[in-house]
Design an enzyme around this catalytic site. Structure first.
Site, PDB file in Angstrom:
ATOM      1  CB  SER B 131     -44.274 -27.204   0.315  1.00  0.00           C
ATOM      2  OG  SER B 131     -44.622 -28.402  -0.319  1.00  0.00           O
ATOM      3  CD  GLU B 149     -40.883 -45.764  -7.678  1.00  0.00           C
ATOM      4  OE1 GLU B 149     -40.085 -45.494  -8.594  1.00  0.00           O
ATOM      5  OE2 GLU B 149     -42.088 -46.015  -7.865  1.00  0.00           O
ATOM      6  CG  HIS B 173     -43.180 -32.375   1.770  1.00  0.00           C
ATOM      7  ND1 HIS B 173     -44.041 -32.087   2.800  1.00  0.00           N
ATOM      8  CD2 HIS B 173     -43.441 -31.468   0.786  1.00  0.00           C
ATOM      9  CE1 HIS B 173     -44.816 -31.050   2.446  1.00  0.00           C
ATOM     10  NE2 HIS B 173     -44.459 -30.659   1.243  1.00  0.00           N
TER      11      HIS B 173
END
Lengths: 268, 268
Positions: B131, B149, B173
């Site tokens: 991460s 988006e 992710h």
């Protein structure tokens, strides 16, 4: 590569602006003939046909369309009525609302309404669709598959669409619902198909020459698998991750276009 | 193309399996030296360093790592302590937890701990990160930008990373948070940079020869902008949609690899 186009299509990624500038709907009104237009709003995809139909009728009236009417088709027997086919045949523009794309194809497929629609399209009448109405335009359409997931076996569902746009698969609400995996899987299954992901409040206008142009406020993603050198899609068991190497990716902003025959972006 | 790699990196897209097969963490244990390993868990990214540190220490002990210790670095003065640098220098594997990548770089950058880390890496010690710990590996790292988006001007934030992997930008992710737009913007800004989007429970193992290999349960998306023929990124005002034509896209499933120097997928 020979994506087969016959007339004008306006394919909208959903959630087009209906209260501000209304750029996309305004463009549809203009191409339909504005004051001289005779527009039919087809709400067959929707679970709330009256609500959606009346909303679009009001917006298109405000935008100066001469005559606009919502056509409520509830069943295949409705879709086989002469009056319905005639209404479609007399239109200068046809607008499919959102809802469920399977309702569009399962109710219209093969009916008099469908044949009238196809005839109108061939004669140059613009056919527009937003969200489900956009998805249904192509030969094969995406009907299911979660967003925001890795591309995996058995995670996208497809079905036969209206076939107005051949050799292309459309996805809508594209960036907003994280649908890249759905498009990747669709293109991997047949790299000859051009994948077109349309964002919300964004549309492509497809011309009979096989070029399309982008309008609206977001982007259109074009995934061209014709140079794909390797994919494991045919061996994937449910849940196994996809591999696809050497696809071409284009992100098009409003004003840019794409030549679907040569598979090349158009800058002007 | 000459992505500069020196040692071994394991870059994990977050949410790696910690309770089932633990494939990724098991591989880290193995490369670190298993029973003979001396592993340091660096929790500097986390707001809950004790909790995260103890969790990984327990998992790695269960996986048979000879010696494993969490190193709690709370400040730049901690990061400049000889004892901290010595702990890093004595490690056969170093593991960065998730959290906030800016905490990693702002606390470690230029300190004795950082120099010890870089020296260990050059000497062949494996550096892993999940991460935030993955994001921080590259020269320039992504620190912000919403998922789901459209790619638009001013919607991705970047900052200088640890620089262990040059000429690459990592996002993590990746599919699960719909982060294609962030990677597109990063690559458009400098198409020389290779964009690598790593899904959750998926990792790349970067070898000193500049090749990486995929392990885990999802996919790795590689966006190669080196053939990009057009982008409007330099003219974008905030909120204006991106254009980028002719990027190459590869989706890699576990078992496949990528040659970062030649920019080619590796099938075996």
């Amino acid at each position: 590569m020979g994506e087969k186009v016959r007339g004008y299509l306006m394919i909208i990624g959903g959630a087009e602006d209906r209260s501000g500038d209304k750029e996309i709907l305004k463009k549809f009104a203009e191409i339909s003939g504005q004051g001289k237009a005779n527009v039919t709003v087809i709400t067959v995809a929707s679970q709330d046909p009256k609500g959606v139909g009346e909303m679009y009728v009001e917006i298109f009236s405000q935008l100066g369309i001469g005559h606009v009417e919502a056509l409520y088709i509830k069943s295949r027997s409705d879709a086989n009525k002469e009056s319905v086919a005639e209404r479609i045949a007399s239109s200068t523009g046809i607008f499919f609302t959102g809802g469920d794309q399977l309702r569009i194809t399962s109710i219209l497929g093969g009916t008099k309404a469908y044949h009238a629609l196809e005839r109108a399209y061939r004669q140059g009448v613009i056919i527009a669709g937003t969200s489900a109405g956009a998805a249904a335009m192509s030969d094969t359409m995406i009907i299911g598959g979660a967003g925001d997931e890795a591309p995996k076996g058995n995670t996208v569902s497809m079905a036969p669409g209206l076939g107005l746009l051949e050799e292309v698969v459309i996805d809508q609400h594209f960036a907003q619902r994280g649908r890249m995996a759905r498009l990747l899987l669709a293109v991997a299954q047949n790299p000859f198909i051009l994948g077109v992901g349309i964002d919300e409040d964004t549309a492509i206008i497809v011309h009979p020459d096989g070029n399309f142009w982008v309008i609206g406020s977001n982007t259109v993603t074009v995934l061209d698998g014709s140079c794909v050198s390797f994919t494991n899609v045919s061996e994937l068991r449910p849940g196994e991750p996809l591999a696809m190497c050497n696809a071409a990716l284009h992100v098009l902003s409003p004003g840019l276009g794409f030549d679907m025959k040569k598979r090349k972006p158009l800058l002007e």
